[in-house]
Motif scaffolding. Structure first.
Motif, PDB file in Angstrom:
ATOM      1  N   ALA A  89       0.848  -1.214   0.000  1.00 27.24           N
ATOM      2  CA  ALA A  89       0.000   0.000   0.000  1.00 27.24           C
ATOM      3  C   ALA A  89       0.875   1.254   0.000  1.00 27.24           C
ATOM      4  N   LEU A  90       1.912   1.251   0.837  1.00 30.01           N
ATOM      5  CA  LEU A  90       2.778   2.431   0.925  1.00 30.01           C
ATOM      6  C   LEU A  90       3.595   2.607  -0.353  1.00 30.01           C
ATOM      7  N   GLY A  91       4.081   1.483  -0.907  1.00 25.61           N
ATOM      8  CA  GLY A  91       4.871   1.564  -2.138  1.00 25.61           C
ATOM      9  C   GLY A  91       4.047   2.096  -3.300  1.00 25.61           C
ATOM     10  N   LEU A  92       2.849   1.564  -3.422  1.00 21.11           N
ATOM     11  CA  LEU A  92       1.970   2.005  -4.519  1.00 21.11           C
ATOM     12  C   LEU A  92       1.579   3.475  -4.331  1.00 21.11           C
ATOM     13  N   GLY A  93       1.289   3.846  -3.076  1.00 18.65           N
ATOM     14  CA  GLY A  93       0.923   5.237  -2.785  1.00 18.65           C
ATOM     15  C   GLY A  93       2.070   6.189  -3.086  1.00 18.65           C
ATOM     16  N   THR A  94       3.279   5.775  -2.724  1.00 17.47           N
ATOM     17  CA  THR A  94       4.455   6.631  -2.961  1.00 17.47           C
ATOM     18  C   THR A  94       4.705   6.788  -4.460  1.00 17.47           C
ATOM     19  N   LEU A  95       4.616   5.680  -5.181  1.00 21.08           N
ATOM     20  CA  LEU A  95       4.820   5.741  -6.635  1.00 21.08           C
ATOM     21  C   LEU A  95       3.767   6.644  -7.292  1.00 21.08           C
ATOM     22  N   SER A  96       2.525   6.514  -6.836  1.00 20.44           N
ATOM     23  CA  SER A  96       1.444   7.341  -7.392  1.00 20.44           C
ATOM     24  C   SER A  96       1.660   8.811  -7.060  1.00 20.44           C
ATOM     25  N   SER A  97       2.085   9.072  -5.817  1.00 18.91           N
ATOM     26  CA  SER A  97       2.363  10.462  -5.412  1.00 18.91           C
ATOM     27  C   SER A  97       3.427  11.061  -6.325  1.00 18.91           C
TER      28      SER A  97
END
Lengths: 502, 163
Positions: free
Chosen positions: A112-120
């Motif tokens: 969740a954090l990795g995907l959120g960071t990449l999206s950010s």
């Protein structure tokens, strides 16, 4: 200016940001932004406001790099507590909570954090491209604006934030006008004589930007956080490895691009912040998804849309600030305040008078996004612990920084009392569900709006009809009227619909 | 206090501010070359505020805008921590009272900034914590770091005066 001119300027700006004299401020800004963003209750705008006094000894370039980096970092940092604590670190991360936390509870916090960071990161970069492409043409068009156009534009900004924001339009208008009212005391913009000062010499300069904004925005936020201090869970969900792959860009490509565009254009609207960008991107992603039922249960699409949407508002909101001198969000209102404190007038002439600063801001926005991505991927496992700090330890020091920030500008306690009074006003507004964002925008834009209106009237010999000679201004005023009447028409329409055919 | 009562209090505050603006606008400077006048915008804003506040009250009474649940201030803790002795509303009010005393001390006395800050930061955090005794030492350390750190950073490095 042609494309090569923009690229040359941009190269210079990026180079300036990367020099040893400036780069540390960028890294500190991003780190502080992520840290503050990760702590529920603290926001990027608050951080920018409280950091302002520390920029007094910096050059304008260093100051803007620090503040822009804090802005970028704070919007991203909200992801951490939204995912691990089910408490959005900033209002912009509310929608991330819906899918981030369920995914973390399913044993995939790192995903969740990795995907959120990449999206950010993706959202930040796309909005940066828009910033580079749109800021200069918009500023070149705005150079031809006269006082009527600028007056209409500031009016439109106030109407937009009242119409597009959440809740009652009446309350939003009250907020905006209260901001205007608090901006009125002091030196009259036309005749230069004091007005609304109650005969107090301390008020002849008017209420300073920093104490008013810190009071209304930061103090009211602190009091609200204090009242919710017991709601914070004890410990965040643990995380061992952050997982994001390049193939995620391909898999979520459409969602990423669509949410970035939505976020950027929401960001451009004055005063409409990252939270609206995130909500809108999330709702559109859900409406167009093949698996809408997964949203709210740990959907990757939901996290991607929310985080791309909120981060892409940052670049979008910088566009009207740089090109028109109109803040695109509350954080931008503070950035505008910082520019004014450093003797810089934001607006279309900024490209002419201080183009190097514009490109430094653009460069900072780009590099801050890259630094944010690297820091989040590398440090998130450790940074998550700041979300566990109890609020009772944080709030008193924040109040101390509010005092220091208000005092430092003019070295007088009068400003501290102004901050306290505005804090009380902001708290009352917050309790009465009157939004604070229109107040901030109203306070910042009121002096510009009044000065432009009175200049236009002096030129025309006092005739309001001279606005008819300015088609752009007329168009903007018509949009204002439509925005003003839209809620009334909408309510009337809903009533007729409820009654139904007799 | 219920949301509706907060709306009444805020309405009163807005009416007072608008009234003060109208009273002061009467004394605003006027010059012949500026036909619009210095008082026009203050009058317009103050009167618009009074109209809008009346509209807000009307909405509150007739359209159900104010039917929100009472504001209890606190939420469930969801933790195993010992229950605080006082309600969160009382703790917040006491902390804010301590903050006002802190500002008064800085304004009216010669007490050094770092001493006043140390005392306020410690007392403020203990009041907010709720008197359960958790984290007393941590509060003291945080208060000392904030007080001394702010003093040193602002006066020695940033060369910015403190109250």
């Amino acid at each position: 200016m042609d494309l090569s001119g923009i690229l040359t300027g941009l190269g210079g700006g990026i180079w300036h940001v990367l020099t040893p004299a400036t780069a540390p401020y960028l890294l500190v800004g991003v780190f502080l932004g992520i840290t503050v963003g990760a702590i529920p209750g603290l926001t990027g705008s608050m951080l920018i406001a409280l950091s302002l006094p520390a920029t007094f000894f910096l050059t304008p370039e260093q100051a803007m790099v620090l503040l822009v980096s804090e802005y970028v970092g704070s919007v991203s940092g909200g992801l951490i507590s939204a995912t691990l604590l089910r408490m959005p670190g900033t209002p912009a991360s509310v929608m991330t909570t819906l899918d981030g936390f369920p995914m973390a509870k399913k044993g995939q916090p790192g995903r969740a954090l990795g995907l959120g960071t990449l999206s950010s990161f993706f959202g930040g970069i796309v909005s940066w491209v828009f910033l580079v492409l749109l800021a200069l043409p918009l500023a070149e068009a705005a150079v031809h604006f006269g006082p009527w156009e600028f007056f209409a534009l500031t009016l439109l900004a106030l109407m937009l934030i009242s119409a597009v924001g959440e809740g009652s339009t009446t309350r939003a208008l009250i907020s905006g006008l209260l901001g205007v009212l608090i901006a009125l005391p002091g030196e009259d913009p036309s005749v230069g004589m004091p007005r609304l000062t109650f005969g107090m010499p301390a008020m002849e300069g008017g209420f300073s930007l920093l104490p008013v904004l810190v009071g209304v925005y930061a103090i009211s936020q602190v009091v609200s956080d204090m009242l919710n201090a017991d709601a914070k869970p004890e410990r965040s969900v643990g995380v061992s490895r952050i997982a994001a792959k390049l193939s995620d860009l391909r898999r979520h490509g459409v969602n990423l691009v669509r949410s970035s565009v939505i976020g950027t254009f929401v960001g451009i609207l004055p005063g409409v912040g990252a939270n609206i960008g995130s909500v809108l991107a999330y709702l559109v992603a859900k409406a167009t998804s093949k698996r809408p039922e997964k949203f709210g249960t740990g959907s990757e699409e939901g996290i991607v849309a929310s985080e791309t949407g909120n981060n892409s508002t940052v670049g979008g909101a910088l566009i009207p600030l740089i090109s028109l001198g109109i803040p695109g969000s509350i954080a931008d209102a503070f950035l505008m305040g910082a520019m004014i404190i450093h003797g810089i007038t934001p607006g279309p002439l900024l490209f002419t008078t201080n183009s190097s600063l514009v490109y430094v801001i653009m460069g900072a926005c780009l590099i801050a996004n890259i630094a944010m991505f690297l820091m989040m991927m590398g440090l998130i496992r450790y940074l998550r612990r700041v979300a566990d700090i109890p609020l009772y330890l944080l709030m008193p020091p924040i109040l101390v920084f509010c005092v220091v920030g208000s005092f430092a500008l003019n070295n007088r306690m009068f400003d501290v009392w102004v901050m306290v009074g505005c804090g009380l006003l902001g708290f009352l507004m917050e309790r009465a569900r009157i939004p604070l964002a229109p107040f901030v925008i109203g306070f910042v834009l009121a002096p510009i709006a009044e000065a432009k209106l009175r200049t236009a009237l002096m030129i025309s010999g006092g005739s309001f009809l001279s606005i008819l000679d300015r088609p752009v201004a007329v168009l903007l005023v018509v949009i204002c009227v439509v925005l003003f009447l839209a809620p009334v028409i909408g309510r009337f329409g809903r009533r007729r619909k409820t009654k139904g055919p007799e | 206090m219920s949301r509706r009562n907060w709306t009444w209090v805020t309405t009163g505050a807005v009416v007072i501010l608008a009234g003060l603006a109208i009273q002061q606008a009467a004394n605003a400077p006027e010059l012949a070359f500026d036909s619009f006048g210095s008082a026009t915008i203050p009058y317009f804003v103050a009167i618009s505020l009074l109209v809008l506040v009346a509209l807000m009250v009307f909405e509150e009474l007739t359209l159900g805008e104010g039917l929100a649940k009472p504001d209890r201030g606190s939420a469930e803790t969801g933790t195993n921590a010992p229950a605080p002795r006082w309600s969160i509303g009382s703790r917040t009010a006491l902390s804010l009272a301590a903050f006002i005393v802190y500002v008064v001390l800085l304004d009216l006395t010669d007490i050094p900034f770092w001493v006043a800050t140390l005392i306020f930061t410690y007392i403020g955090s203990r009041l907010l914590e709720g008197g359960t005794g958790r984290g007393r030492i941590v509060s003291l350390v945080v208060a000392a770091v904030v007080a001394v750190g702010t003093h040193v950073v602002f006066t020695e490095f940033l060369l910015i005066d403190l109250p």
